[in-house]
Design a protein around this motif. Structure first.
Motif, PDB file in Angstrom:
ATOM      1  N   UNK A 102       0.824  -1.210   0.000  1.00  0.00           N
ATOM      2  CA  UNK A 102       0.000   0.000   0.000  1.00  0.00           C
ATOM      3  C   UNK A 102       0.858   1.260   0.000  1.00  0.00           C
ATOM      4  N   UNK A 103       2.010   1.176   0.633  1.00  0.00           N
ATOM      5  CA  UNK A 103       2.911   2.331   0.734  1.00  0.00           C
ATOM      6  C   UNK A 103       4.006   2.312  -0.340  1.00  0.00           C
ATOM      7  N   UNK A 104       4.059   1.207  -1.099  1.00  0.00           N
ATOM      8  CA  UNK A 104       5.146   0.993  -2.050  1.00  0.00           C
ATOM      9  C   UNK A 104       6.502   1.010  -1.341  1.00  0.00           C
ATOM     10  N   UNK A 105       6.557   0.338  -0.202  1.00  0.00           N
ATOM     11  CA  UNK A 105       7.756   0.259   0.626  1.00  0.00           C
ATOM     12  C   UNK A 105       8.360  -1.132   0.548  1.00  0.00           C
ATOM     13  N   UNK A 106       9.633  -1.181   0.919  1.00  0.00           N
ATOM     14  CA  UNK A 106      10.376  -2.435   1.006  1.00  0.00           C
ATOM     15  C   UNK A 106      10.930  -2.590   2.418  1.00  0.00           C
ATOM     16  N   UNK A 107      11.089  -3.842   2.829  1.00  0.00           N
ATOM     17  CA  UNK A 107      11.607  -4.152   4.155  1.00  0.00           C
ATOM     18  C   UNK A 107      12.871  -4.994   4.041  1.00  0.00           C
ATOM     19  N   UNK A 108      13.756  -4.828   5.011  1.00  0.00           N
ATOM     20  CA  UNK A 108      14.943  -5.673   5.167  1.00  0.00           C
ATOM     21  C   UNK A 108      14.949  -6.183   6.601  1.00  0.00           C
ATOM     22  N   UNK A 109      15.511  -7.364   6.798  1.00  0.00           N
ATOM     23  CA  UNK A 109      15.596  -7.939   8.135  1.00  0.00           C
ATOM     24  C   UNK A 109      17.054  -8.174   8.500  1.00  0.00           C
ATOM     25  N   UNK A 149       6.264 -12.105  17.198  1.00  0.00           N
ATOM     26  CA  UNK A 149       6.272 -10.752  17.755  1.00  0.00           C
ATOM     27  C   UNK A 149       6.885  -9.763  16.759  1.00  0.00           C
ATOM     28  N   UNK A 150       7.996 -10.151  16.124  1.00  0.00           N
ATOM     29  CA  UNK A 150       8.649  -9.257  15.166  1.00  0.00           C
ATOM     30  C   UNK A 150       7.728  -8.912  14.009  1.00  0.00           C
ATOM     31  N   UNK A 151       7.063  -9.907  13.446  1.00  0.00           N
ATOM     32  CA  UNK A 151       6.166  -9.664  12.314  1.00  0.00           C
ATOM     33  C   UNK A 151       4.965  -8.811  12.720  1.00  0.00           C
ATOM     34  N   UNK A 152       4.320  -9.172  13.829  1.00  0.00           N
ATOM     35  CA  UNK A 152       3.151  -8.402  14.284  1.00  0.00           C
ATOM     36  C   UNK A 152       3.534  -6.962  14.613  1.00  0.00           C
ATOM     37  N   UNK A 153       4.660  -6.797  15.289  1.00  0.00           N
ATOM     38  CA  UNK A 153       5.082  -5.441  15.691  1.00  0.00           C
ATOM     39  C   UNK A 153       5.557  -4.618  14.511  1.00  0.00           C
ATOM     40  N   UNK A 154       6.075  -5.271  13.494  1.00  0.00           N
ATOM     41  CA  UNK A 154       6.471  -4.539  12.287  1.00  0.00           C
ATOM     42  C   UNK A 154       5.217  -3.966  11.629  1.00  0.00           C
ATOM     43  N   UNK A 155       4.140  -4.722  11.610  1.00  0.00           N
ATOM     44  CA  UNK A 155       2.866  -4.192  11.099  1.00  0.00           C
ATOM     45  C   UNK A 155       2.462  -2.951  11.900  1.00  0.00           C
ATOM     46  N   UNK A 156       2.573  -3.026  13.209  1.00  0.00           N
ATOM     47  CA  UNK A 156       2.236  -1.891  14.069  1.00  0.00           C
ATOM     48  C   UNK A 156       3.127  -0.694  13.816  1.00  0.00           C
ATOM     49  N   UNK A 157       4.417  -0.924  13.630  1.00  0.00           N
ATOM     50  CA  UNK A 157       5.368   0.150  13.368  1.00  0.00           C
ATOM     51  C   UNK A 157       5.052   0.844  12.047  1.00  0.00           C
ATOM     52  N   UNK A 158       4.593   0.084  11.070  1.00  0.00           N
ATOM     53  CA  UNK A 158       4.206   0.656   9.783  1.00  0.00           C
ATOM     54  C   UNK A 158       2.990   1.563   9.908  1.00  0.00           C
ATOM     55  N   UNK A 159       2.087   1.199  10.799  1.00  0.00           N
ATOM     56  CA  UNK A 159       0.805   1.906  10.890  1.00  0.00           C
ATOM     57  C   UNK A 159       0.888   3.240  11.611  1.00  0.00           C
ATOM     58  N   UNK A 160       1.962   3.485  12.339  1.00  0.00           N
ATOM     59  CA  UNK A 160       2.009   4.763  13.051  1.00  0.00           C
ATOM     60  C   UNK A 160       2.893   5.766  12.352  1.00  0.00           C
TER      61      UNK A 160
END
Length: 162
Positions: free
Chosen positions: A18-25, A151-162
């Protein structure tokens, strides 16, 4: 891959697309579990840059730019180290967001200050924003690793939303 991890990874991918963003781990104690969950999703190459498993301190230094002084002063399982891991992942990947994880999965390696199940997380944005969380998980090695990945996956979703 279990259904819970697939569902969370799909949700993360939708938010990133939705944001046209990419993630790295940048993972240590989870051994690439977050990247594995993400890449289990067909089409994740549209939003996943790459993941680094930096299990050894030398890998944290060489691949992610974590300072040797930070590792010596704070230890690999520390807020300072996961911050440097998260920033390093952004720097080398060009991703918009990163997640970094370092902890003590066990069964050995714990200490009174950092018992088995101690896991630090950091999220970084290319804008410089950083968030960190310290968690204490219970169970054996496999259980600690799975809880940390979820936790990492769920919290990454949360970090994206704020």
């Amino acid at each position: 891959m279990d259904d819970q991890l697939i569902q969370i990874s799909q949700r993360l991918g939708e938010h990133l697309l939705q944001r046209n963003w990419h993630i790295a781990t940048a993972e240590s104690c989870t051994g690439g579990g977050v990247a594995a969950a993400i890449t289990a999703i067909a089409g994740s190459s549209a939003w996943f840059e790459y993941g680094i498993v930096s299990y050894a301190n030398a890998a944290k230094e060489k691949l992610l730019g974590v300072a040797a002084e930070t590792l010596e002063r704070e230890g690999a399982v520390s807020e300072a180290v996961v911050i440097e891991m998260a920033r390093g992942a952004i720097t080398i990947s060009g991703a918009d967001i990163s997640v970094a994880i370092s902890g003590v999965a066990g069964p050995s390696g714990g200490s009174p200050e950092k018992p088995v199940g101690t896991v630090w997380f950091a999220w970084a944005r290319a804008t410089g924003e950083i968030k960190t969380v310290l968690k204490q998980f219970d169970g054996d090695r496999e259980s600690v690793q799975k809880q940390a990945v979820v936790f990492a996956l769920e919290s990454t979703c949360g970090f994206l939303m704020h």
